[in-house]
Scaffold this motif. Structure first.
Motif, PDB file in Angstrom:
ATOM      1  N   ARG A 239      -5.519  -4.268   0.610  1.00 21.81           N
ATOM      2  CA  ARG A 239      -4.084  -4.470   0.398  1.00 21.81           C
ATOM      3  C   ARG A 239      -3.625  -3.950  -0.958  1.00 21.81           C
ATOM      4  O   ARG A 239      -2.431  -3.712  -1.168  1.00 21.81           O
ATOM      5  N   TYR A 240      -4.548  -3.789  -1.878  1.00 21.18           N
ATOM      6  CA  TYR A 240      -4.194  -3.312  -3.219  1.00 21.18           C
ATOM      7  C   TYR A 240      -4.403  -1.808  -3.374  1.00 21.18           C
ATOM      8  O   TYR A 240      -4.089  -1.256  -4.424  1.00 21.18           O
ATOM      9  N   GLU A 241      -4.929  -1.158  -2.358  1.00 18.51           N
ATOM     10  CA  GLU A 241      -5.126   0.291  -2.446  1.00 18.51           C
ATOM     11  C   GLU A 241      -3.808   1.035  -2.297  1.00 18.51           C
ATOM     12  O   GLU A 241      -2.918   0.622  -1.568  1.00 18.51           O
ATOM     13  N   ASN A 242      -3.688   2.128  -3.008  1.00 18.37           N
ATOM     14  CA  ASN A 242      -2.543   3.022  -2.863  1.00 18.37           C
ATOM     15  C   ASN A 242      -2.987   4.419  -3.288  1.00 18.37           C
ATOM     16  O   ASN A 242      -4.193   4.687  -3.383  1.00 18.37           O
ATOM     17  N   GLU A 243      -2.038   5.285  -3.546  1.00 22.40           N
ATOM     18  CA  GLU A 243      -2.373   6.665  -3.909  1.00 22.40           C
ATOM     19  C   GLU A 243      -3.221   6.738  -5.172  1.00 22.40           C
ATOM     20  O   GLU A 243      -4.064   7.638  -5.316  1.00 22.40           O
TER      21      GLU A 243
END
Length: 367
Positions: A259-263
């Motif tokens: 849930r904390y992953e992004n680009e």
């Protein structure tokens, strides 16, 4: 007539072969170039069919509608509308009888109908769904003959059987190849996911994590950080509740990390109960705040052992700055050293002594 139908089918299958090849190189091509090549390929295929008409009873048609409808069905308006514009302009430049009707009813009408009706995910629909779609598009394309030509009804009756069967037959062959390609693409994605991700947590495995980070570290001049995360007292948890419960907790924690992953944030499972986090395009304070948020969510999450029993876990974190002249392994080593310090200080800590000697490092509790 059969030869002309087979010629149209050959053009469609050649188009499929080229687009299939482009998809195989999708990750190596810039987005704009990939889109341009797709648009040009489909446009060239439709235009080619203008010059290979199917003649019957003195009436000339082609199967241009099939690639346009399939493109609208399986793709989106960003690809479909440029193709529709190009082929419409080309048809206007060609001139001749029936130009306006051919463009409006033979191309624009069926294509826009497909885009409007199937603007969301279309793949789960059945084969019958495609037959209904093509039948409606065929009626839009051919039924205006009745009103446009003086003897339109007679023409329509004379061509209706071979026109409809050729359309459905060629479209069915094309759909078979498209379906096989979609299944192959789906299988490849599944195999890639298995090869690149940890089977328990669904996070990136160590090798893929390092590969992605090596690519990302050159994308920006902003500071970058690596953090090593370790579950506190995990061996005791395994000994107390069993490895099945331990695996369940690891899986749920993997979900929290996702849930904390992004680009700019990537998480991988390093091994056992250890995880590794990359943060790019950030500064030290933001990096620590992000880790504190993760740490707090894990700390306050209730992990259920069974219907009547739950437990809480904490994590210790060591963070290190990824310098431009530093290898990933060197950064991991520094982060791991800080993780060891966090453990020594009592666990449930974030330690960054290597990079914050002149700063005050705040934990989530403000200590």
């Amino acid at each position: 007539m059969l030869q002309s139908i087979l010629s149209n089918l050959a053009i469609i299958l050649l188009m499929h072969l080229i687009t299939h090849s482009l998809k195989n190189y999708r990750k190596r091509l810039p987005n704009k170039l990939y889109t341009l090549l797709l648009v040009l390929t489909v446009s060239a295929s439709v235009i080619s069919m203008f010059y290979l008409p199917i003649e019957c009873e003195g009436y000339r048609v082609d199967l241009r509608m099939i690639p346009l409808v399939f493109l609208a069905y399986f793709s989106n308006w960003k690809l479909t509308l440029p193709v529709l514009l190009i082929v419409s302009i080309w048809r206007v430049l060609m001139g001749g009888d029936g130009t306006t009707a051919g463009i409006l009813f033979g191309m624009i009408g069926p294509t826009l109908l497909t885009l409007a009706v199937y603007k969301n995910n279309k793949y789960p629909h059945s084969y019958l769904d495609k037959i209904v779609l093509l039948t409606v598009c065929w009626l839009i394309s051919d039924f205006p003959i009745v009103f446009i030509f003086p003897n339109g009804l007679a023409i329509f009756k004379s061509i209706v059987i071979w026109r409809y069967t050729s359309l459905i037959g060629v479209a069915s062959v094309f759909y078979y190849f498209v379906l096989m390609e979609l299944k192959r693409y789906s299988l490849n994605n599944q195999l890639e996911f298995i090869a690149w991700h940890d089977s328990l947590t669904k996070l990136l495995n160590r090798n893929k994590f390092f590969e992605i980070v090596e690519g990302k570290r050159t994308e920006t001049n902003e500071d970058k950080y690596l953090a090593m995360v370790d579950l506190d007292y995990f061996k005791k948890l395994n000994d107390t509740y069993g490895h099945v419960v331990g695996d369940q907790i690891l899986s749920e924690i993997g979900g929290i990390f996702k849930r904390y992953e992004n680009e700019y944030v990537k998480v991988g499972r390093y091994g056992g109960e250890e995880f590794i986090i990359y943060q790019g395009h950030t500064n030290f304070e933001q990096a620590v705040l992000y880790l504190e948020a993760i740490q707090k969510e894990i700390r306050t999450t209730s992990f259920y052992i069974d219907d009547h029993l739950s437990t809480y876990v904490t994590v210790s974190i060591g963070i290190a700055k990824l310098e431009d002249d530093m290898t990933l392994q060197e950064a991991v080593k520094k982060a791991d050293q800080n993780l060891y310090v966090a453990k020594e200080k009592g666990r449930d800590q974030i330690e960054a002594s290597e990079i914050c000697s002149n700063r005050t490092l705040m934990t989530v509790d403000g200590q």
